[in-house]
Design a protein around this motif. Sequence first.
Motif, PDB file in Angstrom:
ATOM      1  N   GLN A 307     -16.990   5.577 -48.307  1.00 53.26           N
ATOM      2  CA  GLN A 307     -16.278   5.258 -47.083  1.00 53.26           C
ATOM      3  C   GLN A 307     -16.750   3.934 -46.486  1.00 53.26           C
ATOM      4  O   GLN A 307     -16.107   3.406 -45.569  1.00 53.26           O
ATOM      5  CB  GLN A 307     -16.448   6.374 -46.063  1.00 53.26           C
ATOM      6  N   ALA A 308     -17.844   3.389 -46.984  1.00 49.63           N
ATOM      7  CA  ALA A 308     -18.316   2.074 -46.549  1.00 49.63           C
ATOM      8  C   ALA A 308     -17.936   0.976 -47.536  1.00 49.63           C
ATOM      9  O   ALA A 308     -18.247  -0.193 -47.310  1.00 49.63           O
ATOM     10  CB  ALA A 308     -19.833   2.092 -46.370  1.00 49.63           C
ATOM     11  N   GLY A 309     -17.266   1.348 -48.636  1.00 50.12           N
ATOM     12  CA  GLY A 309     -16.807   0.361 -49.601  1.00 50.12           C
ATOM     13  C   GLY A 309     -17.726   0.126 -50.775  1.00 50.12           C
ATOM     14  O   GLY A 309     -17.436  -0.716 -51.634  1.00 50.12           O
ATOM     15  N   GLN A 310     -18.852   0.832 -50.859  1.00 49.54           N
ATOM     16  CA  GLN A 310     -19.739   0.651 -51.999  1.00 49.54           C
ATOM     17  C   GLN A 310     -19.095   1.165 -53.281  1.00 49.54           C
ATOM     18  O   GLN A 310     -18.308   2.105 -53.263  1.00 49.54           O
ATOM     19  CB  GLN A 310     -21.070   1.367 -51.772  1.00 49.54           C
ATOM     20  N   ARG A 311     -19.487   0.542 -54.387  1.00 47.03           N
ATOM     21  CA  ARG A 311     -18.926   0.872 -55.698  1.00 47.03           C
ATOM     22  C   ARG A 311     -20.032   1.335 -56.632  1.00 47.03           C
ATOM     23  O   ARG A 311     -21.063   0.665 -56.789  1.00 47.03           O
ATOM     24  CB  ARG A 311     -18.231  -0.351 -56.283  1.00 47.03           C
ATOM     25  N   LEU A 312     -19.820   2.484 -57.271  1.00 49.69           N
ATOM     26  CA  LEU A 312     -20.744   3.028 -58.259  1.00 49.69           C
ATOM     27  C   LEU A 312     -20.030   3.123 -59.596  1.00 49.69           C
ATOM     28  O   LEU A 312     -18.897   3.610 -59.673  1.00 49.69           O
ATOM     29  CB  LEU A 312     -21.221   4.418 -57.838  1.00 49.69           C
ATOM     30  N   VAL A 313     -20.684   2.674 -60.657  1.00 46.92           N
ATOM     31  CA  VAL A 313     -20.100   2.700 -62.001  1.00 46.92           C
ATOM     32  C   VAL A 313     -20.991   3.543 -62.899  1.00 46.92           C
ATOM     33  O   VAL A 313     -22.223   3.416 -62.868  1.00 46.92           O
ATOM     34  CB  VAL A 313     -19.941   1.283 -62.573  1.00 46.92           C
ATOM     35  N   SER A 314     -20.384   4.405 -63.717  1.00 48.90           N
ATOM     36  CA  SER A 314     -21.159   5.304 -64.573  1.00 48.90           C
ATOM     37  C   SER A 314     -21.866   4.541 -65.684  1.00 48.90           C
ATOM     38  O   SER A 314     -21.364   3.557 -66.224  1.00 48.90           O
ATOM     39  CB  SER A 314     -20.260   6.388 -65.167  1.00 48.90           C
TER      40      SER A 314
END
Length: 357
Positions: A307-314
């Motif tokens: 909800q803050a725009g952070q991106r996580l990639v596996s």
Amino acid sequence: MGSYKKCLLLALGASLVLSQGIAQATNFIDVLDQPARLSTLAVRSPLLATARAGDRLVAVGQRGHILYSDDSGKNWLQASVPVSADLNAVSFPTPQQGWSVGSDGVVLHSSDAGATWSKQLDGRQIGDLLVKHYSALAQAEPGNEQWPQLVEDGQRLTKEGADKPLLDVWFANDQLGYVVGVFNLILRTEDGGKHWTPFQDRIDNPQGLHLNAIAAAGDALYIAGEQGLLLKFDDTQQRFLALPTPYQGSFFGVVGKPGEVLVYGLRGHVFRSTDGGANWAPLNTGLQVNITAATLDTDGHYELFTQAGQRLVSQDGGQGLKLMAQQNPSPVAGAVQAADGTLVLVGNRGARVLSQE
């Protein structure tokens, strides 16, 4: 409510209502009867979900706005929509046939890849649907105590009016699909939405918790809800069975592929299962912010957003998650990979193509 997306809409809508003043009350038109207003600013208005319709992208959001793009999110056109209710989710099982759901129990259908929409159902009908369906079962099985209770639930919905939002929609094909929402609201169709069957008696949710999301991972169909509720459809029993989970907070979504499924939700929590949901292992995100959107790209990598725009990639075949640097992040409510491979995000600032820099 039980959904982050619904909370976002409520917060945004409150300021709009206050600004309009009480003078408009005399000119009230139900949002279920008021078509969405065409606006050049719709692409920058709050959007809550997006999906692929073949090579086309379709996004849905506040005030009945539905947009579609044929150039991987660079430009958008606004669809013709018969309601101005807030829309929470969208599903396209085929390039042409799609469904969207939202506030006031509204269910919309498109047969032209999202360019135009018609209303199939709304909250003014759902209570009566429950009453009719479960009254028939009560008459057929007078000794079964659950039928009168479900009839009573339907009567309460009818009395309270069309204020129960649907939070997600999933279709296996152009005929079979489900819609889910608050207080265990779940309906199933087997004819593309022409008729809907209440499914409350076929789900292990005795507390009536909110059903926030429904999605498939491989051949398995899951529902994620509040207070750690997670369910999986059992073909043999034809019902959604509760799964054990190691977390009692709300789940906002499910994403997966054959042999693997991830669930995500409050305060950065993500869990992974490789045995059909029998066991779950936590994935370390390093975050305390809500995970609100996810997608699986064509290379089999998970992309999760907050909800803050952070991106996580596996990483490591889904066993780990890496936080990626972001320029000017903004809240994300939905994500999808476009036909050209780019990621397109929607949120409170509308739609945007994710910068790869």
